[in-house]
Write a protein that holds these residues in place. Structure first.
Motif, PDB file in Angstrom:
ATOM      1  N   VAL A   1       0.827  -1.210   0.000  1.00 16.06           N
ATOM      2  CA  VAL A   1       0.000   0.000   0.000  1.00 16.06           C
ATOM      3  C   VAL A   1       0.861   1.259   0.000  1.00 16.06           C
ATOM      4  O   VAL A   1       0.587   2.225  -0.717  1.00 16.06           O
ATOM      5  CB  VAL A   1      -0.957   0.001   1.206  1.00 16.06           C
ATOM      6  N   LEU A   2       1.918   1.251   0.790  1.00 16.19           N
ATOM      7  CA  LEU A   2       2.740   2.456   0.944  1.00 16.19           C
ATOM      8  C   LEU A   2       3.953   2.468   0.028  1.00 16.19           C
ATOM      9  O   LEU A   2       4.744   3.426   0.066  1.00 16.19           O
ATOM     10  CB  LEU A   2       3.193   2.587   2.400  1.00 16.19           C
ATOM     11  N   GLY A   3       4.115   1.431  -0.790  1.00 15.85           N
ATOM     12  CA  GLY A   3       5.249   1.403  -1.702  1.00 15.85           C
ATOM     13  C   GLY A   3       6.565   1.277  -0.979  1.00 15.85           C
ATOM     14  O   GLY A   3       7.577   1.866  -1.390  1.00 15.85           O
ATOM     15  N   ARG A   4       6.579   0.470   0.081  1.00 13.83           N
ATOM     16  CA  ARG A   4       7.791   0.293   0.874  1.00 13.83           C
ATOM     17  C   ARG A   4       8.169  -1.179   0.880  1.00 13.83           C
ATOM     18  O   ARG A   4       7.453  -2.035   0.353  1.00 13.83           O
ATOM     19  CB  ARG A   4       7.577   0.807   2.303  1.00 13.83           C
ATOM     20  N   ASN A   5       9.284  -1.489   1.537  1.00 15.94           N
ATOM     21  CA  ASN A   5       9.699  -2.890   1.680  1.00 15.94           C
ATOM     22  C   ASN A   5      10.383  -3.156   3.012  1.00 15.94           C
ATOM     23  O   ASN A   5      11.047  -4.176   3.185  1.00 15.94           O
ATOM     24  CB  ASN A   5      10.630  -3.296   0.532  1.00 15.94           C
ATOM     25  N   ASP A   6      10.201  -2.219   3.959  1.00 16.82           N
ATOM     26  CA  ASP A   6      10.919  -2.335   5.226  1.00 16.82           C
ATOM     27  C   ASP A   6      10.042  -2.764   6.400  1.00 16.82           C
ATOM     28  O   ASP A   6      10.537  -2.977   7.499  1.00 16.82           O
ATOM     29  CB  ASP A   6      11.606  -1.008   5.563  1.00 16.82           C
ATOM     30  N   PHE A   7       8.736  -2.920   6.191  1.00 13.98           N
ATOM     31  CA  PHE A   7       7.869  -3.329   7.299  1.00 13.98           C
ATOM     32  C   PHE A   7       8.030  -4.821   7.560  1.00 13.98           C
ATOM     33  O   PHE A   7       8.017  -5.634   6.628  1.00 13.98           O
ATOM     34  CB  PHE A   7       6.403  -3.028   6.993  1.00 13.98           C
ATOM     35  N   THR A   8       8.159  -5.164   8.804  1.00 16.33           N
ATOM     36  CA  THR A   8       8.264  -6.583   9.180  1.00 16.33           C
ATOM     37  C   THR A   8       7.216  -6.980  10.215  1.00 16.33           C
ATOM     38  O   THR A   8       7.131  -8.148  10.591  1.00 16.33           O
ATOM     39  CB  THR A   8       9.664  -6.888   9.755  1.00 16.33           C
ATOM     40  N   THR A   9       6.428  -6.017  10.670  1.00 18.56           N
ATOM     41  CA  THR A   9       5.368  -6.290  11.649  1.00 18.56           C
ATOM     42  C   THR A   9       4.060  -5.673  11.151  1.00 18.56           C
ATOM     43  O   THR A   9       4.079  -4.747  10.330  1.00 18.56           O
ATOM     44  CB  THR A   9       5.719  -5.692  13.028  1.00 18.56           C
ATOM     45  N   PRO A  10       2.907  -6.152  11.641  1.00 13.71           N
ATOM     46  CA  PRO A  10       1.619  -5.572  11.219  1.00 13.71           C
ATOM     47  C   PRO A  10       1.539  -4.089  11.553  1.00 13.71           C
ATOM     48  O   PRO A  10       2.124  -3.622  12.538  1.00 13.71           O
ATOM     49  CB  PRO A  10       0.596  -6.397  12.020  1.00 13.71           C
ATOM     50  N   LYS A  11       0.792  -3.353  10.733  1.00 10.21           N
ATOM     51  CA  LYS A  11       0.626  -1.916  10.924  1.00 10.21           C
ATOM     52  C   LYS A  11      -0.857  -1.563  10.898  1.00 10.21           C
ATOM     53  O   LYS A  11      -1.652  -2.214  10.229  1.00 10.21           O
ATOM     54  CB  LYS A  11       1.347  -1.134   9.818  1.00 10.21           C
ATOM     55  N   ARG A  12      -1.213  -0.514  11.659  1.00 11.40           N
ATOM     56  CA  ARG A  12      -2.589  -0.041  11.695  1.00 11.40           C
ATOM     57  C   ARG A  12      -2.848   0.922  10.541  1.00 11.40           C
ATOM     58  O   ARG A  12      -2.058   1.831  10.305  1.00 11.40           O
ATOM     59  CB  ARG A  12      -2.870   0.657  13.029  1.00 11.40           C
ATOM     60  N   PHE A  13      -3.968   0.678   9.859  1.00 12.16           N
ATOM     61  CA  PHE A  13      -4.340   1.526   8.730  1.00 12.16           C
ATOM     62  C   PHE A  13      -5.769   2.013   8.905  1.00 12.16           C
ATOM     63  O   PHE A  13      -6.623   1.304   9.458  1.00 12.16           O
ATOM     64  CB  PHE A  13      -4.245   0.745   7.414  1.00 12.16           C
ATOM     65  N   ALA A  14      -6.007   3.232   8.427  1.00 12.37           N
ATOM     66  CA  ALA A  14      -7.357   3.774   8.332  1.00 12.37           C
ATOM     67  C   ALA A  14      -7.535   4.237   6.893  1.00 12.37           C
ATOM     68  O   ALA A  14      -6.926   5.223   6.457  1.00 12.37           O
ATOM     69  CB  ALA A  14      -7.552   4.935   9.301  1.00 12.37           C
ATOM     70  N   TYR A  15      -8.323   3.482   6.136  1.00 13.77           N
ATOM     71  CA  TYR A  15      -8.589   3.828   4.743  1.00 13.77           C
ATOM     72  C   TYR A  15      -9.788   4.768   4.682  1.00 13.77           C
ATOM     73  O   TYR A  15     -10.802   4.537   5.353  1.00 13.77           O
ATOM     74  CB  TYR A  15      -8.862   2.567   3.927  1.00 13.77           C
ATOM     75  N   VAL A  16      -9.675   5.821   3.875  1.00 15.70           N
ATOM     76  CA  VAL A  16     -10.707   6.847   3.808  1.00 15.70           C
ATOM     77  C   VAL A  16     -11.397   6.809   2.448  1.00 15.70           C
ATOM     78  O   VAL A  16     -10.736   6.867   1.404  1.00 15.70           O
ATOM     79  CB  VAL A  16     -10.119   8.254   4.027  1.00 15.70           C
ATOM     80  N   LEU A  17     -12.717   6.739   2.488  1.00 15.95           N
ATOM     81  CA  LEU A  17     -13.526   6.824   1.268  1.00 15.95           C
ATOM     82  C   LEU A  17     -14.284   8.139   1.267  1.00 15.95           C
ATOM     83  O   LEU A  17     -14.870   8.526   2.278  1.00 15.95           O
ATOM     84  CB  LEU A  17     -14.524   5.669   1.213  1.00 15.95           C
ATOM     85  N   ASP A  18     -14.268   8.798   0.122  1.00 13.75           N
ATOM     86  CA  ASP A  18     -15.039  10.034  -0.057  1.00 13.75           C
ATOM     87  C   ASP A  18     -16.037   9.783  -1.182  1.00 13.75           C
ATOM     88  O   ASP A  18     -15.680   9.787  -2.368  1.00 13.75           O
ATOM     89  CB  ASP A  18     -14.104  11.192  -0.406  1.00 13.75           C
ATOM     90  N   LEU A  19     -17.294   9.533  -0.815  1.00 16.05           N
ATOM     91  CA  LEU A  19     -18.293   9.194  -1.815  1.00 16.05           C
ATOM     92  C   LEU A  19     -18.741  10.391  -2.643  1.00 16.05           C
ATOM     93  O   LEU A  19     -19.464  10.222  -3.625  1.00 16.05           O
ATOM     94  CB  LEU A  19     -19.512   8.552  -1.143  1.00 16.05           C
ATOM     95  N   THR A  20     -18.305  11.592  -2.264  1.00 20.34           N
ATOM     96  CA  THR A  20     -18.685  12.784  -3.046  1.00 20.34           C
ATOM     97  C   THR A  20     -17.740  13.015  -4.214  1.00 20.34           C
ATOM     98  O   THR A  20     -18.027  13.825  -5.086  1.00 20.34           O
ATOM     99  CB  THR A  20     -18.704  14.036  -2.160  1.00 20.34           C
ATOM    100  N   GLU A  21     -16.606  12.303  -4.232  1.00 17.99           N
ATOM    101  CA  GLU A  21     -15.697  12.445  -5.364  1.00 17.99           C
ATOM    102  C   GLU A  21     -16.316  11.791  -6.604  1.00 17.99           C
ATOM    103  O   GLU A  21     -17.142  10.881  -6.491  1.00 17.99           O
ATOM    104  CB  GLU A  21     -14.352  11.783  -5.049  1.00 17.99           C
TER     105      GLU A  21
END
Length: 364
Positions: free
Chosen positions: A293-313
């Protein structure tokens, strides 16, 4: 001005609300030294978060051809009937059939026949075994006629848990595939639309949706002796909070669900409360997904994410239609900004009304 100050003070005191607003959620982002990555959903994010392929058996299961339904295996039981044409034969009298006691193929694959000794049975068909026995006894009793019948025993069985008639069942010509075996066991007692079938073969495991199993012959795999079949209702859940039509722990009503489908299943957005620009999906991502998702390769543990949807777009609804909800997700819809202002004005006007009533009652 005084009214604005009072309104701000009342609002700051903490009016009732279902949870944090957008500003407060964004304040908890990693960029603001929080512990969650706030990510706006776009086409790239939809692709990066796409879950694993739908349930289905891999090539090892799909390419395993059917075993011979009559092939004798270790643990099988055999019935041998002998016809002899001499008055005093080895097993009986002329013309009268003699049936040997039910024989079980031992763990080395052999059976013992009087006057013939130990004979390799496993791997042969009943016809092939009949010919072997006939050759071995032909010198001792003229032209013996053998009938060999396989009665499936411990060697060619599968175990089923979760079906209508769970137990141990023999693999026979009519039950040599997964769908026919499930049918022979009494079908399923769960909702077919939401039922998963898992086959465990040694250390190898595969899972398929029941509907896909019966919809495609490709998924109807051939069974093997010792297969364990587990039939389970889907137990995946997601949580719904905020300005939705329902706030609850929700079981997946179908194999796959998108954000738009989940919101619709909940009764849609509350038109009096919801902010269509602030629909969040909270999720703990594995290192693989977080890196994608973040275009990285250094994460080795789970991470918390909050995905945002804007239905007005312009593409908001399409993105919501493509973004997949997963087991354990929390869907949170924030309140529209004016809602808190409306609540504040309501408190102020009700307080002013109460004060006027009190003054009138006391003659003030």
């Amino acid at each position: 001005m005084a009214l604005f100050v009072v309104a701000f003070t009342v609002s700051a005191c903490g009016l009732p609300r279902p949870g944090p607003n957008k500003r407060e959620i964004f304040a908890g982002s990693v960029q603001q030294k929080g512990n969650a990555y706030i990510v706006s959903v776009n086409d790239r994010v939809v692709q990066a978060t796409a879950d694993a392929p739908n349930a289905g058996f891999d090539a090892a299961f799909l390419n395993a051809g059917r075993i011979g339904a009559d092939t004798i295996r270790r643990g099988d039981k055999l019935l041998l009937t002998v016809y002899e044409n001499v008055e005093e034969g080895l097993f009986g009298t002329a013309g009268a059939p003699s049936t040997l006691t039910e024989l079980q193929v031992d763990q080395t694959g052999h059976i013992f026949i009087p006057y013939a000794g130990r004979i390799r049975a496993a791997g042969n068909t009943p016809e092939a075994l009949r010919q072997i026995i006939t050759r071995k006894l032909d010198a001792q009793t003229p032209d013996p006629q053998f009938i060999v019948t396989r009665a499936a025993g411990d060697g060619s069985t599968v175990s089923i848990v979760g079906a209508g008639g769970q137990g141990v069942y023999p693999i026979e010509a009519s039950t040599s595939t997964l769908s026919t075996m499930i049918a022979a066991a009494g079908g399923v007692t769960t909702d077919p639309e939401n039922t998963r079938v898992t086959v465990i073969r040694g250390s190898h495991k595969g899972t398929v949706w029941l509907e896909d199993l019966f919809a495609s012959n490709k998924q109807d795999i051939a069974l093997r002796p010792g297969d364990r079949i587990l039939i389970q209702e889907d137990t995946r859940r997601f949580t719904a909070l905020g300005a939705t039509g329902s706030q609850s722990l929700v079981e997946f009503p179908q194999p796959n669900m998108t954000a738009i489908e989940a919101i619709a299943y909940l009764g849609g957005l509350n038109s009096n409360l919801a902010d269509p620009t602030g629909i969040f999906i909270f999720r703990d991502e594995t290192p693989d997904y977080a890196n994608r998702v973040l275009g990285r390769n250094d994460f080795t543990t789970p991470k918390r994410f909050a995905y945002v949807l804007d239905l007005t777009e312009p593409t908001g609804v399409f993105l919501g239609r493509d973004f997949e909800i997963r087991d354990g997700d929390t869907i949170y819809v924030t309140e529209a900004p004016y809602v808190q202002w409306t609540k504040t004005l309501s408190v102020l006007t009700s307080s002013a009304g109460a004060a006027n009533s009190l003054a009138a009652a006391t003659g003030g």
